[in-house]
Design a protein around this motif. Structure first.
Motif, PDB file in Angstrom:
ATOM      1  N   VAL A  67       0.834  -1.204   0.000  1.00 17.09           N
ATOM      2  CA  VAL A  67       0.000   0.000   0.000  1.00 17.09           C
ATOM      3  C   VAL A  67       0.870   1.257   0.000  1.00 17.09           C
ATOM      4  O   VAL A  67       0.588   2.226  -0.724  1.00 17.09           O
ATOM      5  CB  VAL A  67      -0.950   0.001   1.217  1.00 17.09           C
ATOM      6  N   LEU A  68       1.935   1.257   0.778  1.00 19.75           N
ATOM      7  CA  LEU A  68       2.818   2.424   0.839  1.00 19.75           C
ATOM      8  C   LEU A  68       3.540   2.649  -0.496  1.00 19.75           C
ATOM      9  O   LEU A  68       3.673   3.791  -0.950  1.00 19.75           O
ATOM     10  CB  LEU A  68       3.824   2.267   1.976  1.00 19.75           C
ATOM     11  N   TYR A  69       4.001   1.561  -1.125  1.00 18.36           N
ATOM     12  CA  TYR A  69       4.596   1.711  -2.453  1.00 18.36           C
ATOM     13  C   TYR A  69       3.564   2.255  -3.440  1.00 18.36           C
ATOM     14  O   TYR A  69       3.864   3.116  -4.282  1.00 18.36           O
ATOM     15  CB  TYR A  69       5.127   0.365  -2.970  1.00 18.36           C
ATOM     16  N   PHE A  70       2.340   1.767  -3.331  1.00 14.29           N
ATOM     17  CA  PHE A  70       1.269   2.202  -4.226  1.00 14.29           C
ATOM     18  C   PHE A  70       0.984   3.690  -4.042  1.00 14.29           C
ATOM     19  O   PHE A  70       0.800   4.424  -5.021  1.00 14.29           O
ATOM     20  CB  PHE A  70       0.005   1.389  -3.949  1.00 14.29           C
ATOM     21  N   ILE A  71       0.956   4.151  -2.804  1.00 15.50           N
ATOM     22  CA  ILE A  71       0.692   5.565  -2.521  1.00 15.50           C
ATOM     23  C   ILE A  71       1.747   6.455  -3.170  1.00 15.50           C
ATOM     24  O   ILE A  71       1.452   7.547  -3.665  1.00 15.50           O
ATOM     25  CB  ILE A  71       0.641   5.812  -0.998  1.00 15.50           C
ATOM     26  N   VAL A  72       2.994   5.988  -3.185  1.00 14.33           N
ATOM     27  CA  VAL A  72       4.081   6.768  -3.786  1.00 14.33           C
ATOM     28  C   VAL A  72       4.012   6.718  -5.312  1.00 14.33           C
ATOM     29  O   VAL A  72       4.155   7.740  -5.996  1.00 14.33           O
ATOM     30  CB  VAL A  72       5.446   6.259  -3.299  1.00 14.33           C
ATOM     31  N   CYS A  73       3.787   5.540  -5.862  1.00 11.27           N
ATOM     32  CA  CYS A  73       3.914   5.343  -7.305  1.00 11.27           C
ATOM     33  C   CYS A  73       2.652   5.703  -8.093  1.00 11.27           C
ATOM     34  O   CYS A  73       2.750   6.156  -9.246  1.00 11.27           O
ATOM     35  CB  CYS A  73       4.290   3.888  -7.606  1.00 11.27           C
ATOM     36  N   PHE A  74       1.490   5.514  -7.511  1.00  8.00           N
ATOM     37  CA  PHE A  74       0.248   5.700  -8.262  1.00  8.00           C
ATOM     38  C   PHE A  74       0.084   7.123  -8.802  1.00  8.00           C
ATOM     39  O   PHE A  74      -0.281   7.295  -9.974  1.00  8.00           O
ATOM     40  CB  PHE A  74      -0.959   5.313  -7.400  1.00  8.00           C
ATOM     41  N   PRO A  75       0.323   8.172  -8.000  1.00  6.46           N
ATOM     42  CA  PRO A  75       0.172   9.525  -8.568  1.00  6.46           C
ATOM     43  C   PRO A  75       1.088   9.778  -9.761  1.00  6.46           C
ATOM     44  O   PRO A  75       0.686  10.436 -10.728  1.00  6.46           O
ATOM     45  CB  PRO A  75       0.536  10.444  -7.387  1.00  6.46           C
TER      46      PRO A  75
END
Length: 216
Positions: free
Chosen positions: A192-200
């Motif tokens: 989830v933390l990787y996703f929060i960084v990469c998704f935007p």
């Protein structure tokens, strides 16, 4: 997962996330500079530098990033010098990702119309002046989407730096799992933390590509 375990895990993971962001930022700067230099040398470097630049890109694009990290971290120690894991991570990721970034820049340089060079020569600009004042600004506009995409790959590659002992996000998750178990929950939080960084960033690239297709 209990609330106490969740809060403790998040505190450790946020520390790891901060280390990941610092590692990513430093490696992005290093990889971009190395990649730009390799692209320039390969496109119109003097003497045998184009071959050296091509050898560099082919070598590191054809080997795993873990091999590069191991070689930097243990290779420096083998020659009697000390290097900490953060510095080894930055150098290793910069060199490795620089090989991919160089291809992005080279494609952008080649996409600039040849007439731009001719106009620069007519205006009396040297080759170096023409590159930095005319070609590079146009190249930047072309390469931004694929460049950001490569930065996303770099951010995800930081998880591999845990293999040489750096306490980044993935290493923090592994430490929690080793202590309390619950791998599904903990690695889920890491994801989830990787996703929060990469998704935007991925959404920005998609939006930019869509906008360019509408304008073209």
């Amino acid at each position: 997962m209990s609330q106490e375990l969740l809060m403790t895990s998040l505190a450790i993971l946020f520390q790891g996330l901060l280390a990941t962001l610092l590692l990513s930022a430093a490696s992005i700067v290093g990889g971009t500079l190395i990649g730009l230099l390799a692209a320039v040398l390969r496109s119109f470097g003097p003497w045998g530098t184009p071959r050296i630049a091509r050898l560099y890109t082919e070598l590191f694009r054809g080997t795993p990033v873990l091999i590069t990290l191991m070689f930097i971290y243990f290779g420096v120690s083998y020659f009697g010098y000390a290097i900490d894991v953060f510095a080894a991570g930055v150098v290793g990721l910069s060199i490795y990702q620089g090989a991919y970034i160089s291809e992005v820049f080279r494609s952008g340089i080649e996409a600039v119309p040849k007439g731009q060079w001719e106009v620069s020569q007519i205006l009396g600009l040297s080759k170096i002046q023409a590159f930095f004042s005319v070609i590079l600004p146009q190249t930047g506009k072309i390469v931004i989407p694929p460049l950001v995409g490569q930065y996303l790959s770099l951010i995800k590659d930081t998880s591999i730096v845990s293999m040489i002992g750096m306490s980044e996000l993935m290493h923090g998750g592994q430490a929690i799992v080793d202590r309390v178990g619950k791998p599904v929950e903990i690695y889920g939080l890491v994801a989830v933390l990787y996703f929060i960084v990469c998704f935007p960033l991925s959404q920005w690239v998609r939006h930019h590509d869509r906008r360019r297709s509408l304008l073209s």
